[in-house]
Scaffold this active site. Structure first.
Site, PDB file in Angstrom:
ATOM      1  N   ASN A   1       0.686  -1.116   0.035  1.00  0.00           N
ATOM      2  CA  ASN A   1      -0.478   0.077   0.005  1.00  0.00           C
ATOM      3  C   ASN A   1       1.059   1.001  -0.123  1.00  0.00           C
ATOM      4  OD1 ASN A   1      -1.562  -1.773   2.271  1.00  0.00           O
ATOM      5  ND2 ASN A   1      -3.041  -1.295   0.116  1.00  0.00           N
TER       6      ASN A   1
ATOM      7  N   ILE B   1       0.916   7.367   0.592  1.00  0.00           N
ATOM      8  CA  ILE B   1       0.258   6.200   1.171  1.00  0.00           C
ATOM      9  C   ILE B   1      -0.787   5.910   1.428  1.00  0.00           C
ATOM     10  CG2 ILE B   1      -0.464   4.410   3.636  1.00  0.00           C
ATOM     11  CD1 ILE B   1       2.201   6.247   4.497  1.00  0.00           C
ATOM     12  N   CYS B   2      -1.659   4.456   0.929  1.00  0.00           N
ATOM     13  CA  CYS B   2      -2.401   4.491   0.703  1.00  0.00           C
ATOM     14  C   CYS B   2      -3.666   3.914   2.061  1.00  0.00           C
ATOM     15  CB  CYS B   2      -2.912   2.745  -0.264  1.00  0.00           C
ATOM     16  SG  CYS B   2      -4.593   2.851  -1.010  1.00  0.00           S
ATOM     17  N   LEU B   3      -3.425   4.881   2.488  1.00  0.00           N
ATOM     18  CA  LEU B   3      -4.461   3.656   3.312  1.00  0.00           C
ATOM     19  C   LEU B   3      -6.206   4.494   3.497  1.00  0.00           C
ATOM     20  CD1 LEU B   3      -4.504   1.892   6.473  1.00  0.00           C
ATOM     21  CD2 LEU B   3      -3.806   4.611   7.715  1.00  0.00           C
TER      22      LEU B   3
END
Lengths: 181, 747
Positions: free
Chosen positions: A108, A116-118
């Protein structure tokens, strides 16, 4: 008013400004500073192992540097990652912008930009989150990636093979240098 | 020829001289007359022995005059004078021999009468040799000069000493009972005639000075209650001035004349007296300050003397040195230093109202006090008038006034005066402020005082037992007084603390009405009280139940608040029902907790007991608590650190005595943590911040750390303090430093 805001806001133009109009008033900026001060205090006084963050300079509370240690029992154990945290002027109504400064091979995380992919940093953001909760989330994200929406497809693909993943991870990983400040 | 010329010259000279001496008398009659006149003149002015008859007895006066006139006409008087002086020189060894004899005698006996006799003897010689007045002033003055020159050349140092003694013996004795010796006018005249007064003027003056010194020291040492200067001046007028008159105003014909003559020397003597007194008081100043206010007379003297004599620098120097030696050392109690400082303030204000002296003297004291850890506590406990602190620093009569701030110069002040000349560059002309203001200004910030006040108030409030409203009222009065000094805002927290006391009572009243309980807590608002020493005693058994029940009622009454017990601050009234006796005591909670545990089981070891009440209790405290019971005869130490409950009193005799005794065990004041402990606590918080910044930012310089710590709330340490702290951290191997850059010890 613009001047006040811009002096408080970080000069980094590259930071994605998701906040839309930078129209926070002076009192707004004051309350943001106060909130950030409180968050800093909470973070310092809590003893969550392996996470830490601190403002870059004493004059600007909107730019922080953080440190995350990989949790033991995960492939990231023993590794330390540096991250940068940038707070928008209308924080906490809009999430902070976080990216990895240390290259992080992770499903991610964009290995090149460090973004960041959150979900809680994007659409699931809520004002009750804080630096501390976000850092804890990031720490657990390292061990439990969300392979459904990868930023790094290669990493997502070999996640299941932890041996191969570790090799890739270590190829990109750079240990922290001391003299960052 | 040269010889002719010479001969002619000699002949003319001869003729001329002859003519002068012969006065155109026929033959050599003139010459004979001259010879006779010369002989008569020589004979009559020749220095004679004391036993020889005077020239008057041999010749008649007119004969002299005729002879002198003749000599004068022949212009031979200078030659006559020369021969006279030559004769005197030849005769002088006689006098020298006498001088030697008398001084030797004086040296042997130290009796000044020999000197006196010598002087009279010398006077006799002088008079014997003195040419007649009629012979003209030239001859007279030449003789006097020559005689004195010869005389002074034969006077030995011993004579000088004897002369001094002789002068001193003429002074009135310092002992007032003996009478003033009758002025010996003849002696002074003799001195004058012989020229001794002029020559030894400084010796005579020093006799006077020494006399004054001796009198001042004898009369004034250690007598501080009354001003002495007036008395001394009177003494001068009565005793010294008559003496001076003999010497300095000897030629005076009228009183005014005498006054004018004495004016100069008199002021010198007066100056000397003032200087002596000033020196004496300077030497005594430390003790004078100790004795204040009984020594106010001495201070008045000092003030006047300092006006007359410029000895301010030496006063400052002496006092500073005395303070350094006698006051500012570890052996002196802080209270004592404060008392002396306050006395110094008051004393020097008397001596020097503008305060320059005070400023210079006070500086080292203030600096020293600043370093003492308990200075603030001392001042504050004085402010609130602690009963057990002895006499107060503050004058009861001094009106309570707000603390003075350092004021900027008021440019419109019409009473402005320039700073005194000896004021240093950092001198601040402080208006005569009250003592408390001065004490508080030892520290740059009064926050320290306010904090200490809160601590002290907390301590005193918690020490109040049995709902003593009177004591609370007393504290309230104190706080009101302090408000006047420190201002309303500074004491807000104290207000809250007092309010907590009354509120507690009200809340307790309510809770009791809902469900009666024997617990009567004082409910503190945590935010407003100083950090109280946190020991986490877990009260066992029935105490726990009581606490919980009370807490339940409380939360019903105030749902948004929660009680957190600080059991170690309370007291417990216990009635122990044992098999053979009842013991009734007031004890601290730890003791109560232990004895409660003994109701479950008869024998406990100390470690077990500690484990039951929470591990925060240390061994010493536990042992002390247990020993309280041992002293009361309730417990017995069976083996080391093992205690057994004595259901039946150990010895019958003891038991009888202890029967239903109501014992008051000493309950100590609950101690609030001192300022220093609190600071250490604070530093722990800062350490977290330092750790945080070093973790994330790598290595940092001390300056950066100091700057970054501004992010921590309430950070008020100086960079020096931070340096010390970091150094301590380094010693604990938490951080390392290289080239001035600090970083965390690598894991």
């Amino acid at each position: 008013m613009e001047q006040v805001t811009s002096s408080l806001a970080p000069p980094r133009a590259s930071a994605p400004n998701k906040s839309g109009p930078a129209s926070s008033s002076q009192s707004g900026a004051g309350s943001v500073t106060k909130r950030l001060g409180n968050e800093l205090m909470t973070l310092m006084m809590s003893s969550s192992p392996g996470i830490s963050a601190f403002p870059k300079t004493d004059s600007n509370l909107f730019d922080w540097i953080g440190t995350i240690e990989g949790a033991s029992g995960t492939v990231y154990a023993g590794l330390t990652f540096r991250i940068s945290i940038h707070f928008p002027p209308n924080y906490p109504y809009v999430a902070m912008a976080i990216k990895f400064e240390t290259p992080c091979y992770h499903p991610n995380v964009d290995i090149n930009t460090g973004s960041i992919c959150l979900d809680i940093l994007q659409d699931k953001w809520s004002a009750v989150y804080s630096v501390q909760t976000i850092l804890i989330s990031l720490q657990s994200l390292l061990g439990e990636p969300n392979n459904a929406s990868p930023l790094n497809n290669d990493a997502a693909a070999i996640w299941d093979n932890q041996e191969a993943f570790k090799v890739q991870l270590m190829r990109y990983y750079r240990p922290l240098k001391d003299d960052t400040a | 020829m040269a010889t002719d010329a010479l001969r002619a010259q000699v002949a003319s000279k001869w003729q001329e001289s002859f003519a002068r001496l012969n006065h155109n008398e026929p033959g050599i009659v003139g010459l004979l007359n001259f010879t006779q006149a010369w002989n008569i003149a020589r004979e009559c002015i020749r220095p004679r022995g004391l036993d020889e008859p005077d020239s008057f007895t041999q010749y008649d006066k007119s004969t002299f005059q005729a002879s002198f006139e003749l000599l004068n006409k022949s212009r031979r008087l200078p030659i006559l004078l020369e021969s006279l002086l030559e004769d005197m020189r030849k005769r002088f060894p006689v006098i020298k021999e006498e001088v030697d004899r008398y001084t030797l005698e004086y040296e042997r006996t130290s009796d000044t009468s020999f000197i006196l006799n010598l002087v009279f003897r010398l006077l006799k010689w002088y008079k014997k040799w003195l040419p007649m007045q009629e012979l003209g002033a030239t001859l007279h003055s030449a003789f006097v000069l020559s005689f004195q020159t010869h005389l002074f050349s034969v006077l030995t140092p011993t004579f000088v000493r004897g002369f001094k003694d002789l002068c001193a013996s003429t002074l009135p004795s310092t002992d007032p009972r003996t009478n003033v010796p009758a002025p010996n006018v003849e002696m002074w005249q003799a001195f004058e005639i012989l020229g001794l007064l002029d020559r030894y003027e400084n010796i005579i003056a020093s006799v006077g000075y020494e006399h004054i010194e001796a009198h001042v020291v004898a009369a004034c040492s250690g007598r501080w209650s009354n001003p002495m200067l007036g008395q001394l001046r009177k003494w001068m007028t009565d005793k010294v001035v008559p003496w001076m008159l003999l010497m300095y105003a000897r030629n005076a014909t009228t009183a005014d004349d005498a006054r004018a003559m004495l004016q100069n020397v008199g002021s010198r003597f007066d100056f000397h007296m003032a200087k002596t007194l000033c020196d004496l008081r300077t030497k005594e100043i430390f003790d004078i300050i100790i004795d204040y206010p009984d020594s106010s007379g001495a201070l008045q003297d000092l003030k006047e003397c300092l006006h007359r004599v410029d000895q301010r620098a030496s006063l400052v120097h002496t006092l500073r040195k005395a303070n350094q030696k006698r006051l500012l050392h570890p052996g002196a109690d802080t209270r004592l230093i404060l008392t002396q400082y306050v006395a110094t303030i008051k004393c020097l204000r008397v001596v020097d109202p503008p305060g320059v002296l005070l400023f210079k003297v006070a500086d080292p004291i203030r600096r020293y006090l600043r370093e003492r850890p308990d200075t603030i506590r001392c001042i504050v406990s004085n402010l609130v008038g602690d009963d057990d602190s002895g006499d107060s620093l503050v004058d009861e009569s001094e009106p309570i006034q707000p603390l003075q701030q350092y004021e900027l110069d008021d440019y419109l002040d019409s009473n402005w005066e320039p700073e005194p000349v000896d004021a240093g560059p950092d001198f601040r002309a402080n208006k005569p402020s009250d003592v408390i203001s001065t004490l508080v200004s030892i520290y740059d910030s009064r926050d320290l005082f306010v904090k200490e006040l809160q601590l002290l108030l907390a301590q005193r409030l918690l020490a109040i037992i049995d709902d003593d409203t009177e004591k609370v009222e007393k504290e309230r009065r104190n706080v009101e007084i302090l408000k006047i000094r420190f201002g309303e805002a500074a004491l807000q927290i104290c207000e809250v603390m007092l309010k907590d006391m009354t509120d507690s009572k009200r809340i307790d009243g309510h809770v009791q009405s809902q469900k009666a309980s024997i617990v009567h807590p004082i409910i503190l608002s945590k935010q407003f009280w100083p950090m109280l020493e946190a020991t986490e005693i877990v009260m066992p058994g029935q105490f726990r139940t009581l606490q919980d029940e009370y807490a339940k009622e409380f939360s019903a009454f105030k749902p948004d608040k929660k009680l957190r017990w600080l059991p170690h601050l309370g007291t417990v009234h216990l009635v122990l029902h044992l098999e053979d006796r009842i013991v009734e005591v007031d004890v601290p909670p730890l003791e109560a907790a232990f004895i409660e545990l003994f109701s479950q089981q008869d024998v406990w070891t100390m470690d077990e007991l500690i484990a039951k009440v929470g591990s925060s209790v240390d061994g010493t405290a536990a042992l002390k608590a247990l020993l309280t019971w041992v002293d009361l005869g309730v417990l017995k130490e069976q083996a080391e650190n093992t205690f057994r409950l004595l259901e039946v009193a150990e010895s019958a005799a003891d038991g009888a005595r202890e029967w239903r005794t109501v014992t008051k065990s000493v309950i100590e004041l609950p101690s609030a943590p001192s300022l220093q402990q609190q600071q250490a606590e604070q530093m722990r918080v800062y350490w977290k911040f330092i750790e945080g910044m070093l973790t994330n930012l790598g290595s940092l310089s001390l300056d950066r750390i100091q700057a970054m710590l501004k992010l921590a709330p309430g950070y008020d340490q100086t960079i020096e303090q931070l340096g010390i702290f970091m150094e301590a951290a380094r010693l604990e191997e938490l951080v390392v430093v290289r080239d001035g850059m600090w970083k965390l010890t690598p894991k």
